[in-house]
Design a protein around this motif. Structure first.
Motif, short mmCIF file in Angstrom:
data_model
loop_
_atom_site.label_atom_id
_atom_site.label_comp_id
_atom_site.label_asym_id
_atom_site.label_seq_id
_atom_site.Cartn_x
_atom_site.Cartn_y
_atom_site.Cartn_z
N GLU A 208 0.47 -1.26 0.02
CA GLU A 208 0.07 -0.33 0.00
C GLU A 208 0.66 1.17 -0.19
O GLU A 208 0.41 2.41 -0.30
N ASP A 209 1.39 1.77 1.07
CA ASP A 209 3.18 2.35 0.77
C ASP A 209 3.59 3.10 -0.42
O ASP A 209 2.89 4.45 -0.84
N LYS A 210 3.99 1.65 -1.27
CA LYS A 210 5.08 1.55 -2.19
C LYS A 210 3.54 2.42 -3.07
O LYS A 210 3.80 3.04 -4.21
N GLU A 211 2.55 2.03 -3.46
CA GLU A 211 1.20 1.79 -4.22
C GLU A 211 0.83 3.46 -3.80
O GLU A 211 0.94 4.62 -5.36
N GLU A 212 0.07 3.98 -3.07
CA GLU A 212 0.89 5.75 -3.10
C GLU A 212 1.70 6.53 -3.75
O GLU A 212 1.36 7.51 -4.23
N ASP B 149 -7.17 -3.78 -9.73
CA ASP B 149 -7.83 -4.79 -9.27
C ASP B 149 -9.43 -4.90 -9.54
O ASP B 149 -9.71 -5.04 -8.31
N ILE B 150 -10.17 -4.29 -9.60
CA ILE B 150 -11.33 -3.73 -9.51
C ILE B 150 -12.19 -5.34 -10.23
O ILE B 150 -11.85 -5.85 -11.09
N SER B 151 -12.89 -5.70 -8.85
CA SER B 151 -13.73 -7.43 -9.37
C SER B 151 -14.53 -7.19 -8.77
O SER B 151 -15.54 -6.69 -7.80
N LEU B 152 -15.65 -8.02 -9.46
CA LEU B 152 -17.07 -8.40 -8.76
C LEU B 152 -16.86 -9.68 -9.33
O LEU B 152 -17.40 -9.80 -10.20
N THR B 153 -17.89 -10.41 -7.81
CA THR B 153 -18.90 -11.88 -7.63
C THR B 153 -19.82 -11.48 -7.49
O THR B 153 -20.14 -10.84 -6.03
N LEU B 154 -20.29 -11.96 -7.51
CA LEU B 154 -21.65 -12.41 -7.56
C LEU B 154 -22.03 -13.80 -6.34
O LEU B 154 -21.02 -14.40 -5.92
N THR C 164 -20.51 -2.02 -16.23
CA THR C 164 -20.05 -2.81 -14.97
C THR C 164 -18.73 -2.00 -14.35
O THR C 164 -18.40 -1.49 -12.98
N LEU C 165 -18.03 -2.22 -15.11
CA LEU C 165 -16.78 -1.20 -15.06
C LEU C 165 -16.47 0.26 -14.37
O LEU C 165 -16.41 0.66 -13.44
N VAL C 166 -17.69 1.09 -15.49
CA VAL C 166 -17.57 2.03 -14.77
C VAL C 166 -18.33 2.20 -13.68
O VAL C 166 -18.75 3.31 -12.92
N THR C 167 -19.87 2.21 -13.37
CA THR C 167 -20.67 1.89 -12.41
C THR C 167 -19.88 1.68 -11.74
O THR C 167 -20.12 1.61 -10.30
N LEU C 168 -18.74 0.37 -10.91
CA LEU C 168 -18.18 0.08 -10.22
C LEU C 168 -17.00 1.18 -9.65
O LEU C 168 -16.66 1.95 -8.46
N VAL C 169 -16.10 1.90 -10.95
CA VAL C 169 -15.18 2.53 -10.69
C VAL C 169 -16.47 4.43 -10.15
O VAL C 169 -15.72 5.04 -8.86
N LYS D 30 -9.17 -1.16 -5.94
CA LYS D 30 -9.30 0.14 -5.25
C LYS D 30 -9.19 1.21 -5.96
O LYS D 30 -8.84 0.88 -7.67
N VAL D 31 -10.03 2.51 -5.77
CA VAL D 31 -9.68 3.46 -6.29
C VAL D 31 -8.88 4.89 -5.76
O VAL D 31 -8.99 4.60 -4.91
N PHE D 32 -8.21 5.39 -6.71
CA PHE D 32 -7.27 6.00 -6.46
C PHE D 32 -7.99 7.79 -7.34
O PHE D 32 -7.73 8.17 -8.39
N ILE D 33 -7.67 8.40 -6.83
CA ILE D 33 -8.22 10.51 -6.83
C ILE D 33 -7.02 11.22 -6.98
O ILE D 33 -7.35 11.37 -5.38
N ASN D 34 -6.85 11.19 -7.62
CA ASN D 34 -5.37 12.81 -7.69
C ASN D 34 -4.87 11.51 -6.72
O ASN D 34 -4.21 12.77 -5.84
#
Length: 904
Positions: free
Chosen positions: A203-207, A242-247, A279-284, A294-298
């Motif tokens: 996580e740290d390296k990611e940010e 890594d956006i995922s959706l499993t029913l 689905t991708l758009v609505t998940l984001v 996860k989603v990062f904004i700026n």
């Protein structure tokens, strides 16, 4: 002379010769004889003079006549005061002025229901309609002048562009299709990588890495959740990983999608049907709950739903009010969603700006239209659909298949406009598109290509997509549309010269290898080519091994599992699924995530508390307060309801028909009391004693029931159009922050004048043949509250029932409450014999209270001189209950409105 029961019947004295002739004719034909006929029975006590005001039965004695009866001299039975006359006392009978008095009247009531009264009210209605027409004309003229002034200030033109000027200004220039250089875009300055995905380890390296990339592109490092007001200059750079959706049943809709939507660029999201594009758009966006990623904004990990006021989402369907004009639709969206610091002039300029940029200025005053009423074209509707989001000044714009249903030229024009707007306004834009034309496809900067199962196949600059797939061995013919070519590759419908027995699932590991080579190892040139060639070789080796294993399994003996093994396997799956539902599903439904019941309930309660001061509930953008939103919704609702005089008059045809039909059923309606007990007990057979004790004629309850049922039909029909015809429009506005409270309140208040006019029309026309003896104002008040209640029931039905089934549902709904619990089939006096839960239904029936109110208002007139207590007791009515009945109807009305708020 007709003889019956040993007595003689003859016309009463004091009437005209023609009336006496008619009465005698009815006497000679008993089947035509009516209670209101002016007939008397002479006294049979020979030698005894019976004075006026008394009757002398054959049994002897003198009995005083009661009110409502007429007893001339020497009669043995009292006669009902004749129809067309009134009897101030039992010995006197006088003719009514208009000859419209019903039987048993003690005063001249004919003037109370004269046609002059109805005519005068009708004149007032026509005058009011003329006033409304003038106001409507001035209103349209005022807004037209203000719009032209705003457009002139914005574009330095006296009028909006003509169609020819619009086509010329938006025509495609030859150099506009030469690429990004012609548009003034420098990809080096934007620093767009070959692949827009990122690989992080921790996580740290990611940010840190995200922040470094954001800094390189000149985007603000800090998040957007500060307390300062949001400015349009704050561009959104959205990174998702890594956006995922499993029913719940284990089916994977989206699998580990990672990528980026950049400010100032348009991204085309493509893929086969079922690949999860929307689905991708609505998940984001956060409109749907994801199960991973996860989603990062700026550079800061945040959720997009926190910035819903900064996000514009254009649905695939063109959802907007069909009766409103283009300017009205855009103005409503802008005034509701722009910060409260914007002045009306700034909002008008914002609307004028985007009508100019979208090329819809020449149809700004044209209604949207629908299948029944012609309006703007399909391409213009798409532009208005986009404009509804752009006038809110968003920083992010998502579009769901904006080119669907458009011809190639219109689709290109729309995509070209969107690209220019994104570059000029630094919008972050992503559009889900399906089979675009080549010219429309080339208007997008980036391409996000999804495969089946929701996995990425490619994400990066559009012009780099073709070289990438050519590297994998795919060849596009010169005449082939690139968009169609990419879709065929994603579906596995084209062959590769390098991949053996190519299957679409082979593209997933190749893209992962491409991403690692370009992003992690940062390989270029020959080193990158060698890495991808090795990845292709590894994929072919896996394909060959898989085919060999398949041949060996097919050649070997396959053992079918036994019945016991199958049963145990299914039983295990059942218990596994059952335990999952009991634990995980219930927890998620009630407590986990932003869409859980508890979280949504808390958010709803918070929205009510913070409703009238939005700055406490929205730190990102301070929107107008609840009072302004209510006024905005009320203004739109009034214009929608009363803006088109022809539609409004057509709607008023329903209460007009109700009044006329109900008036026909009330012709000659009157309450004729019971026969005097002395006469009834002496002359009636034993089997008829019970009916003899009831009034001779009492049609007020049945007429009141018919009037209120017809009123309910009309009210539900008119009320259902208030919400039923625009539920989807409300849901779209609600997704961008419109609360149901001001919306419903505005709709209800806007319908009050319509209910008042409908009540006036029904009441006035009902009085054409109905002669009220009670309080006329009470009848009008009853009709007004009943129309309001019927409107509220129409609102309720239009929310819980499909709009196509509302007419039939309204009929069933009305008859259920009127017949079963209206107090006619089962009287109110019999209510106590019913189970307690059915007694509650009586209390919730507006017909139970409405019919009682109508009945006691008319019967109250007779209570002064007739004994009506038995009749009231028979029905279970109370003579002084009129205010209670009106109050009960209003409470039921409030109940339905609150239910509308909860269900909507």
């Amino acid at each position: 002379v007709f003889r019956a029961h040993e007595y003689i019947i003859e016309p009463c004295p004091g009437i005209t010769e023609s009336e006496a002739s008619d009465v005698q004719s009815n006497i000679n034909n008993p089947q035509d004889f009516k209670a209101g006929d002016c007939a008397c029975v002479p006294s049979t006590q020979y030698g005894i003079s019976c004075p006026p005001g008394y009757f002398c039965p054959a049994s002897g004695g003198q009995i005083e006549c009661t009110g409502g009866f007429y007893c001339p001299a020497n009669v043995s039975q009292p006669a009902f005061c004749c129809k067309g006359y009134y009897c101030p006392d039992a010995a006197t009978m006088k003719k009514c002025d208009n000859e419209n008095c019903p039987p048993m009247m003690r005063e001249d009531v004919s003037n109370q229901s004269s046609a002059a009264t109805a005519f005068s009210v009708l004149v007032v209605i026509i005058f009011l309609l003329l006033v409304v027409t003038c106001i409507q004309y001035r209103y349209k003229k005022f807004h037209q002048q203000r719009r032209e002034k705003t457009v002139k200030e914005y574009s330095n033109e006296a009028e909006m562009m003509s169609r020819d000027e619009h086509d010329y200004m938006h025509s495609v220039k030859p150099d506009e299709k030469k690429g990004d250089k012609a548009l003034g875009i420098n990809r080096v300055e934007l620093k767009v990588p070959v692949a827009a995905e990122q690989e992080f380890k921790g996580e740290d390296k990611e940010e840190v890495k995200v922040k470094e990339e954001v800094k390189e592109e000149g985007v603000a490092e800090t998040g957007l959740s500060g307390k300062t007001a949001f400015q349009k200059s704050d561009a959104f750079d959205i990174l998702y990983k890594d956006i995922s959706l499993t029913l719940n049943n284990g089916r994977k809709i989206m699998q580990g999608a990672s990528g980026r939507f950049r400010a100032g660029r348009t991204c085309a999201v493509m893929g086969p049907s079922g690949a999860g594009k929307t689905t991708l758009v609505t998940l984001v966006m956060g409109k749907s709950k994801r199960t991973g990623g996860k989603v990062f904004i700026n550079g800061k990990e945040e959720e997009m739903y926190r910035y819903r006021d900064e996000i514009g989402f254009v649905p695939q369907e063109d959802i907007m009010l069909c009766s409103a004009t283009v300017t009205d639709v855009l103005n409503f969206s802008a005034r509701r969603r722009l910060p409260n610091t914007y002045t009306l002039k700034q909002i008008d300029r914002m609307v004028a700006k985007y009508t100019h940029k979208l090329g819809i200025g020449h149809v700004a005053t044209t209604p949207i239209g629908d299948a029944r009423k012609r309006g703007i074209s399909g391409g213009q509707r798409k532009r208005v659909n986009v404009g509804m989001e752009l006038v809110a000044n968003p920083s992010v714009l998502f579009l769901d298949e904006p080119t669907t249903g458009l011809d190639a030229s219109t689709a290109y024009d729309l995509c070209h406009t969107l690209r220019n707007l994104c570059h000029e306004e630094q919008l972050t834009s992503a559009a889900v598109i399906h089979s675009p034309s080549q010219s429309a496809f080339e208007e997008f900067d980036d391409l996000c290509l999804l495969g089946r199962g929701g996995q990425l196949i490619y994400l990066g600059p559009r012009e780099d997509a073709l070289p990438y797939f050519e590297l994998l061995g795919f060849q596009k013919s010169p005449e082939k549309n690139p968009a169609d070519f990419f879709l065929e590759v994603a579906m596995g419908r084209t062959e590769s010269k390098k991949l053996i027995n190519f299957h679409w699932s082979d593209l997933y590991p190749l893209w992962e290898e491409h991403r690692r080579a370009t992003e992690t190892d940062q390989l270029e040139g020959e080193e990158y080519v060698r890495r991808m060639e090795q990845a292709i070789k590894n994929t072919n080796d896996k394909t060959l091994k898989r085919q060999e294993s398949l041949r060996e399994s097919q050649s070997g003996e396959e053992q079918e599992p036994g019945a016991c093994s199958k049963f145990c396997s299914k039983l295990g799956d059942f218990f596994k699924r059952f335990s999952y539902v009991i634990t995980v599903d219930l927890y998620r439904y009630w407590f986990s995530g932003d869409n859980s019941v508890c979280i949504e309930l808390f958010a709803w309660l918070k929205s009510i508390v913070c409703y009238f001061n939005p700055r406490y509930s929205n730190p990102i953008r301070t929107l107008p307060n609840g009072f302004y939103i209510f006024w905005l919704c009320l203004n739109r609702a009034c214009k929608q309801t009363y803006g088109n005089l022809g539609d409004f008059l057509g709607e008023m045809a329903l209460p007009t028909a109700v009044g006329l039909l109900s008036s026909a059923t009330a012709n000659g309606l009157a309450f004729v009391g019971r026969i005097e007990p002395e006469v009834c007990n002496t002359l009636s057979p034993a089997q008829q004693i019970g009916s003899c004790e009831q009034p001779v004629a009492d049609g007020y309850q049945s007429v009141g029931m018919f009037l209120l049922i017809a009123t309910s039909f009309a009210g539900i029909t008119m009320g259902s159009s208030t919400f039923g015809g625009e539920r989807t429009v409300f849901y779209r506005h609600a997704s961008t922050g419109l609360d149901a409270i001001p919306y419903i309140a505005a709709k209800v208040i806007a319908d009050i004048p319509k209910a008042i006019i409908a009540a006036v029309l029904t009441t006035v026309l009902f009085f054409v043949q109905f002669y009220p003896v009670g309080n006329v104002g009470n009848i009008y008040g009853l009709m007004m509250v009943f129309y309001l209640s019927s409107f509220a029931q129409g609102y309720f039905l239009s929310i819980i029932v499909s709009y196509d089934y509302i007419p039939l549902s309204g009929v069933v709904w009305t008859l259920f409450w009127a017949i079963a619990f209206g107090g006619t089939t089962t009287r109110v006096s019999q209510r106590d014999t019913m189970p307690p839960f059915l007694q509650w239904f009586f209390s919730m029936s507006v017909f139970r209270w409405g019919i009682e109110a109508f009945y006691i208002n008319e019967i109250n007139f007779y209570a002064d001189y007739l004994d009506v207590d038995d009749r009231l007791e028979y029905y279970g009515y109370v003579l002084s209950n009129f205010p209670t009945d009106i109050g009960a109807i209003m409470l039921i009305n409030l109940f339905y409105i609150v239910s509308d708020l909860l269900f909507l």
